[in-house]
Scaffold this active site. Structure first.
Site, PDB file in Angstrom:
ATOM      1  N   ASP A 181      -2.240  -1.654   9.823  1.00 31.74           N
ATOM      2  CA  ASP A 181      -2.297  -1.671   8.356  1.00 31.74           C
ATOM      3  C   ASP A 181      -2.812  -2.991   7.790  1.00 31.74           C
ATOM      4  O   ASP A 181      -2.976  -3.114   6.574  1.00 31.74           O
ATOM      5  CB  ASP A 181      -0.900  -1.426   7.762  1.00 31.74           C
TER       6      ASP A 181
ATOM      7  N   LYS B   3       0.852  -1.209   0.000  1.00 31.43           N
ATOM      8  CA  LYS B   3       0.000   0.000   0.000  1.00 31.43           C
ATOM      9  C   LYS B   3       0.873   1.238   0.000  1.00 31.43           C
ATOM     10  O   LYS B   3       2.030   1.219   0.392  1.00 31.43           O
ATOM     11  CB  LYS B   3      -0.941   0.023   1.206  1.00 31.43           C
TER      12      LYS B   3
HETATM   13  O1  C5P Z   1      -0.384  -1.140  14.555  1.00 35.82           O
HETATM   14  P1  C5P Z   1       1.067  -1.407  14.314  1.00 35.82           P
HETATM   15  O2  C5P Z   1       1.552  -2.608  15.074  1.00 35.82           O
HETATM   16  O3  C5P Z   1       1.432  -1.471  12.891  1.00 35.82           O
HETATM   17  O4  C5P Z   1       1.853  -0.158  14.902  1.00 35.82           O
HETATM   18  C1  C5P Z   1       3.252  -0.153  15.120  1.00 35.82           C
HETATM   19  C2  C5P Z   1       3.616   1.033  15.987  1.00 35.82           C
HETATM   20  O5  C5P Z   1       3.414   2.247  15.267  1.00 35.82           O
HETATM   21  C3  C5P Z   1       2.764   1.191  17.236  1.00 35.82           C
HETATM   22  O6  C5P Z   1       3.292   0.456  18.308  1.00 35.82           O
HETATM   23  C4  C5P Z   1       2.847   2.693  17.492  1.00 35.82           C
HETATM   24  O7  C5P Z   1       4.065   3.022  18.107  1.00 35.82           O
HETATM   25  C5  C5P Z   1       2.883   3.262  16.098  1.00 35.82           C
HETATM   26  N1  C5P Z   1       1.538   3.661  15.596  1.00 35.82           N
HETATM   27  C6  C5P Z   1       0.904   4.746  16.145  1.00 35.82           C
HETATM   28  N2  C5P Z   1      -0.324   5.130  15.672  1.00 35.82           N
HETATM   29  C7  C5P Z   1      -0.913   4.466  14.655  1.00 35.82           C
HETATM   30  C8  C5P Z   1      -0.282   3.353  14.060  1.00 35.82           C
HETATM   31  C9  C5P Z   1       0.957   2.968  14.553  1.00 35.82           C
HETATM   32  O8  C5P Z   1       1.436   5.380  17.073  1.00 35.82           O
HETATM   33  N3  C5P Z   1      -2.093   4.891  14.212  1.00 35.82           N
END
Ligand code: C5P
Length: 309
Positions: A143, A10
């Site tokens: 994602d 993406k």
């Molecule tokens: O959701 P995901 O595991 O991909 O997110 C990885 C890290 O990215 C989270 O632990 C956070 O630190 C950050 N993040 C965030 N806000 C989001 C998506 C991700 O702070 N909307």
């Protein structure tokens, strides 16, 4: 039996970020587009649960820490909850052919997890609906739902709440991705965002961009593309700021922008200039990997199924 699934990378056409919520995640207003650049997820009936990777990211761990294994475990639990069988009966080997750059802000790991949900749902005959898979996906990462959803979508919440964005049938975007091997970790970029933009509050909205997509005009699209994490990445990596300045002067480029939380850079380019630009960029920037692709594309879906019995 085996099932082959294609799972797309993406790009965030817009990524607007607000101040962190009590759970630490940042509220987003974002527009995703899925790309023809995709990983293959091949699930084969086997005893136990194992995985392997070929192509990019061959050195990534293939143990329970991999998001693919977490996705497989989540689907096992769902199958057991549906009363279909015991978890031990649900075995598979999952082989990933990786084309999506690793840690480049293109959600490659999330695509593999989404592809795994789709492949095992089919292989094990779980019969989970898309809504159920989207719920599992959201627990795996912000994602992952979009990699299932595909097309062009408006994302809110932490990026997991999706609504489709309509596009004219002939919509085609040509992209060049400059893959940066030197990583910028997603949590580090979000943390630096908090320090630099302490007054962010709620994310800005992306309605003008969604309107531009509905018209199908790449000039209008480019005008409204924006990534709030780009100034953060430039702050953390001043070399990126220099690169952006250099790329903005290129002919045939609608827009140059940071991809997701970086450090890869995406260029929306004129379709008939894409090949030539990719060659030129490859020569000018020998340290970066130049990947050409197009969009929008479908979300993770089965492309082949074979029953050996
Ligand atoms: O959701 P995901 O595991 O991909 O997110 C990885 C890290 O990215 C989270 O632990 C956070 O630190 C950050 N993040 C965030 N806000 C989001 C998506 C991700 O702070 N909307």
């Amino acid at each position: 039996m085996n099932v082959l699934v294609k799972a797309p990378a993406k790009i965030n056409l817009a990524l607007r970020v607000g101040a962190p919520r009590p759970d630490g995640f940042h509220p987003l207003d974002t527009v995703f587009t899925a790309l023809d650049l995709a990983d293959d997820v091949l699930a084969t009936t086997a005893d136990g649960l194992t995985m392997s990777i070929e192509g990019r990211g061959e050195d990534l761990p293939v143990d329970e820490s991999n998001l693919v294994m977490k996705a497989a475990r989540a689907l096992q639990r769902l199958a057991v909850d549906k009363g279909q069988c015991n978890a031990e009966e649900l075995g598979a080997h999952i082989h990933i052919t990786k084309r999506i750059p690793v840690a480049g802000g293109m959600a490659g790991g999330s695509a593999d997890a989404a592809g795994t949900l789709v492949a095992l749902n089919e292989l094990w005959g779980v019969g989970a609906e898309q809504e159920e898979l989207l719920e599992l996906a959201a627990d795996l990462g912000s994602d992952v739902p979009f990699a299932l959803f595909g097309g062009v979508a408006h994302g809110t919440g932490r990026g997991e709440l999706l609504t489709p964005v309509g596009t004219p049938d002939d919509t085609k975007q040509s992209w060049i991705v400059l893959v940066n091997s030197e990583g910028l970790s997603t949590p580090a970029v979000f943390k630096a965002f908090d320090e630099l933009f302490a007054d962010a509050e709620t994310p800005a909205n992306t309605s003008a961009l969604r309107d531009a997509i509905a018209i199908g005009d790449n000039h209008a699209l480019a005008e409204h593309m924006i990534n709030d994490l780009q100034p953060v990445a430039e702050h953390l990596r001043p070399d990126l700021a220099e690169l952006f300045a250099q790329l903005n002067d290129l002919d045939g480029v609608y827009k140059v922008m940071l991809s997701g939380s970086g450090p890869s850079i995406v260029l929306l380019v004129e379709d008939d200039r894409s090949d030539q630009l990719a060659t030129e960029l490859g020569e000018q920037l020998p340290n970066l990997d130049v990947v050409q692709t197009t969009g929008p594309a479908r979300g993770a879906h089965v492309v082949h199924e074979e029953d050996h019995n």
